[in-house]
Design a protein around this motif. Structure first.
Motif, short mmCIF file in Angstrom:
data_model
loop_
_atom_site.label_atom_id
_atom_site.label_comp_id
_atom_site.label_asym_id
_atom_site.label_seq_id
_atom_site.Cartn_x
_atom_site.Cartn_y
_atom_site.Cartn_z
N ILE A 132 -28.91 58.59 -33.27
CA ILE A 132 -29.55 59.05 -34.50
C ILE A 132 -28.53 59.66 -35.45
CG2 ILE A 132 -31.14 60.79 -35.40
CD1 ILE A 132 -32.91 60.10 -32.96
N ALA A 133 -27.66 60.48 -34.91
CA ALA A 133 -26.64 61.10 -35.76
C ALA A 133 -25.75 60.04 -36.41
CB ALA A 133 -25.79 62.07 -34.94
N ASN A 134 -25.44 58.97 -35.67
CA ASN A 134 -24.58 57.90 -36.17
C ASN A 134 -25.17 57.15 -37.36
OD1 ASN A 134 -23.14 56.82 -32.97
ND2 ASN A 134 -22.62 58.49 -34.34
N SER A 170 -27.51 69.84 -32.93
CA SER A 170 -26.38 70.32 -32.14
C SER A 170 -25.45 69.19 -31.73
CB SER A 170 -26.90 71.06 -30.90
OG SER A 170 -27.32 70.13 -29.92
N PHE A 171 -25.92 67.96 -31.88
CA PHE A 171 -25.05 66.80 -31.60
C PHE A 171 -24.40 66.29 -32.87
CE2 PHE A 171 -27.37 66.62 -27.61
CZ PHE A 171 -26.37 66.26 -26.74
N GLY A 172 -24.51 67.05 -33.94
CA GLY A 172 -23.81 66.68 -35.17
C GLY A 172 -24.65 65.94 -36.18
N GLY A 173 -25.96 65.84 -35.91
CA GLY A 173 -26.83 65.19 -36.89
C GLY A 173 -27.42 66.20 -37.86
N GLU A 174 -28.24 65.70 -38.77
CA GLU A 174 -28.98 66.62 -39.64
C GLU A 174 -30.08 67.25 -38.81
OE1 GLU A 174 -30.51 64.24 -42.80
OE2 GLU A 174 -28.50 63.71 -43.54
N LEU A 201 -39.09 58.30 -36.31
CA LEU A 201 -38.68 57.29 -35.34
C LEU A 201 -39.53 57.46 -34.10
CD1 LEU A 201 -34.86 57.91 -35.63
CD2 LEU A 201 -36.12 56.01 -36.65
N LYS A 202 -40.13 56.35 -33.65
CA LYS A 202 -40.86 56.40 -32.39
C LYS A 202 -40.15 55.46 -31.43
CE LYS A 202 -45.43 56.65 -32.70
NZ LYS A 202 -46.83 56.26 -33.06
N TRP A 203 -39.34 56.03 -30.59
CA TRP A 203 -38.47 55.23 -29.72
C TRP A 203 -38.81 55.44 -28.24
CZ3 TRP A 203 -32.75 55.98 -31.81
CH2 TRP A 203 -32.65 55.33 -33.04
N TYR A 204 -38.68 54.33 -27.50
CA TYR A 204 -38.73 54.49 -26.04
C TYR A 204 -37.61 53.69 -25.42
CZ TYR A 204 -40.62 49.81 -24.97
OH TYR A 204 -40.79 48.46 -24.81
N PRO A 240 -26.41 60.77 -17.05
CA PRO A 240 -27.37 61.42 -16.17
C PRO A 240 -28.71 61.65 -16.86
CG PRO A 240 -25.94 63.08 -17.11
CD PRO A 240 -25.52 61.75 -17.71
N GLU A 241 -28.75 61.43 -18.16
CA GLU A 241 -29.98 61.59 -18.93
C GLU A 241 -29.81 60.85 -20.24
OE1 GLU A 241 -30.69 65.26 -20.86
OE2 GLU A 241 -28.65 65.96 -20.57
N PHE A 242 -30.90 60.76 -20.99
CA PHE A 242 -30.88 59.92 -22.18
C PHE A 242 -30.68 60.71 -23.48
CE2 PHE A 242 -33.19 57.10 -25.29
CZ PHE A 242 -32.27 56.08 -25.26
N THR A 243 -31.06 61.96 -23.47
CA THR A 243 -31.07 62.73 -24.72
C THR A 243 -29.74 62.74 -25.48
OG1 THR A 243 -32.72 64.10 -23.63
CG2 THR A 243 -31.88 64.87 -25.74
N PRO A 244 -28.61 62.97 -24.81
CA PRO A 244 -27.36 62.95 -25.57
C PRO A 244 -27.11 61.61 -26.26
CG PRO A 244 -27.02 63.94 -23.43
CD PRO A 244 -28.40 63.35 -23.41
#
Length: 414
Positions: free
Chosen positions: A86-88, A296-300, A97-100, A76-80
């Motif tokens: 990124i966390a992976n 909060s998704f487990g990354g640094e 990182l400049k991502w689209y 339903p969205e891209f953020t997760p």
RNA sequence: GCUAGGGUAGGGUAGCGGCUAUCCUAAAGGACUGUGGAUCCUUUGACCCGGGUUCGAUUCCCGGCCCUGGCCCCA
């Protein structure tokens, strides 16, 4: 007859040409600003999506069990997803990182104007930088996309949540999240309900607070320095951003608007929303800084700033302003045949196609008149007429479909 | 989930308790056996679904589905 599922769209060729033009402008603008494209799967585990939005989100998304009994959903969205990406690979990705990305999203909601169940959403994000320059870059891409699409009637309303947060703390407001929610709704709800909501959050001096929100501009916001740390941080940040916007030459499309808070809990600093100048339509799109979300998704810990822009409202806006591209397909060459000339038709088609032209020819065994009618229908720019008579002399006819002029040339000249 | 309005060929429409359901457009073909956009002709193609009232329903009533808005929500 089968029908489309509610809230979904078919894009026929004519519409597709217009959409492709729009998407091309968006992609080019993002890439010129140094952003690179990423794509993630349309399906993710339900747990990933629920991590940010909570279990209750299940009612508002497409979620179901797959054949292995796993609960999955259409994103339903891209953020997760991007946070997961990124966390992976935290260690190998060089900051910033400049991502689209322009993924499709699905939400199980009641469709209405500017809102469907399946839509595209441009996501533009910078990860790894805390600098207000990063905020500015994100805003700049947004502004330049609007301008490059030919839109003029828009204004970026920019704020920083920490300002309001600090201000509310000064007035000993108990429930700041709830206060954000109410202030976010200010324009939508009746005055009484609004005041009532503020009182419930413990805001007694709402006149003073609202007066500040309404009167402060980027020119005089410095006068509020020295009240508390949160407000000072916000003030410095906003002044920097507006200075950079000025340097970049897009300041005129922006305004400081401290009443912008965005209802979402995860924004930490700068937030913005884009409206038409008269604020007649609903918000076109928005975004902001969310420094704690990736963690909060487990990354640094990864500071982040970005926005999401849906294609549905964008299309409405462009059509309203008359800058939506013409919905019309066209063709470079149509090759018409008269008599037994197939071998020439095929070889001419191959030559032109190798040169990069879009070429088509008769598949219906039509007579010349109807072949030309079809060529006209598909907006062929030129028609090559291969006739038995001319081919005996090694010639073909080239007809310009706009002027109607026709010339005879050597078949080898193609 | 709540709420207002609406569903007639592929698209846009007219209409009525009973006529072969109107017109525009579109598509395929013909008039034109070697020249498109014009004109004329032919053909294709529709009353959302179910139930009720009625001698008879596309029309009236009820329910459902779908569409277009608004509310809730909005990542």
């Amino acid at each position: 007859m089968f029908q489309r599922l509610r809230g979904t769209r078919d894009f026929y060729p004519e519409e597709m040409t217009a959409r492709n033009k729009v998407f091309k402008i968006i992609r080019e603008t993002a890439e010129r600003h140094g952003f690179v494209e990423v794509v993630s799967p349309a399906i993710e585990s339900f747990d990933l999506i629920a991590k940010k939005s909570g279990e209750d989100i299940k009612e508002e998304i497409y979620a179901f069990k797959d054949k292995g009994g796993r609960m999955i959903c259409l994103i339903p969205e891209f953020t997760p997803s991007v946070s997961r990406m990124i966390a992976n690979r935290q260690k190998e990705l060089g900051k910033p990182l400049k991502w689209y990305s322009i993924p499709r999203h699905w939400r199980y909601e009641r469709p209405q104007s500017g809102r469907l169940r399946e839509f595209y959403q441009l996501n533009v994000d910078i990860f790894g930088s805390e600098s207000p320059k990063a905020d500015t870059e994100v805003l700049s891409v947004g502004i330049c996309i609007m301008l490059n699409l030919g839109l003029k009637d828009f204004l970026f309303h920019i704020s920083n949540r920490k300002f309001l947060q600090g201000l509310l703390q000064e007035y000993n407001v108990s429930n700041i999240q709830e206060a954000f929610r109410i202030i976010d709704k200010r324009d939508k709800i009746p005055e009484e309900e609004f005041v009532d909501g503020l009182l419930k959050c413990g805001i007694k001096d709402y006149d003073e607070i609202l007066d500040i929100l309404d009167s402060v501009t980027i020119e005089n916001i410095g006068d509020f320095r020295g009240r508390n740390e949160l407000m000072d941080k916000a003030i410095d940040n906003l002044i920097d951003i507006f200075r950079y916007l000025e340097y970049y030459g897009v300041r005129e499309h922006c305004v400081l608007d401290l009443s912008i808070v965005r209802g979402l809990a995860y924004y930490t600093d700068m937030v913005f929303e884009v409206y038409d100048k008269k604020k007649e339509m609903r918000s076109l799109f928005g975004g902001g800084r969310y420094d704690d979300l990736v963690e909060s998704f487990g990354g640094e810990h990864t500071p982040a700033v970005g926005f999401g822009m849906g294609d549905v409202v964008l299309e409405l806006m462009m059509k309203k302003e008359g800058v939506w591209p013409e919905e019309k397909t066209d063709m470079d060459y149509y090759i018409a045949n008269i008599g037994d000339v197939d071998r020439y038709v095929f070889s001419i088609a191959k030559k032109l196609r190798n040169k990069g032209y879009r070429v088509t020819f008769d598949l219906m065994e039509r007579n010349l008149s109807n072949q030309l009618k079809y060529a006209d229908k598909i907006n062929a720019k030129k028609v090559i007429i291969v006739g038995e008579k001319e081919i005996k002399e090694g010639k073909i006819l080239i007809r310009d479909m706009e002027t109607g002029k026709q010339e005879k040339i050597d078949v080898n000249k193609i």
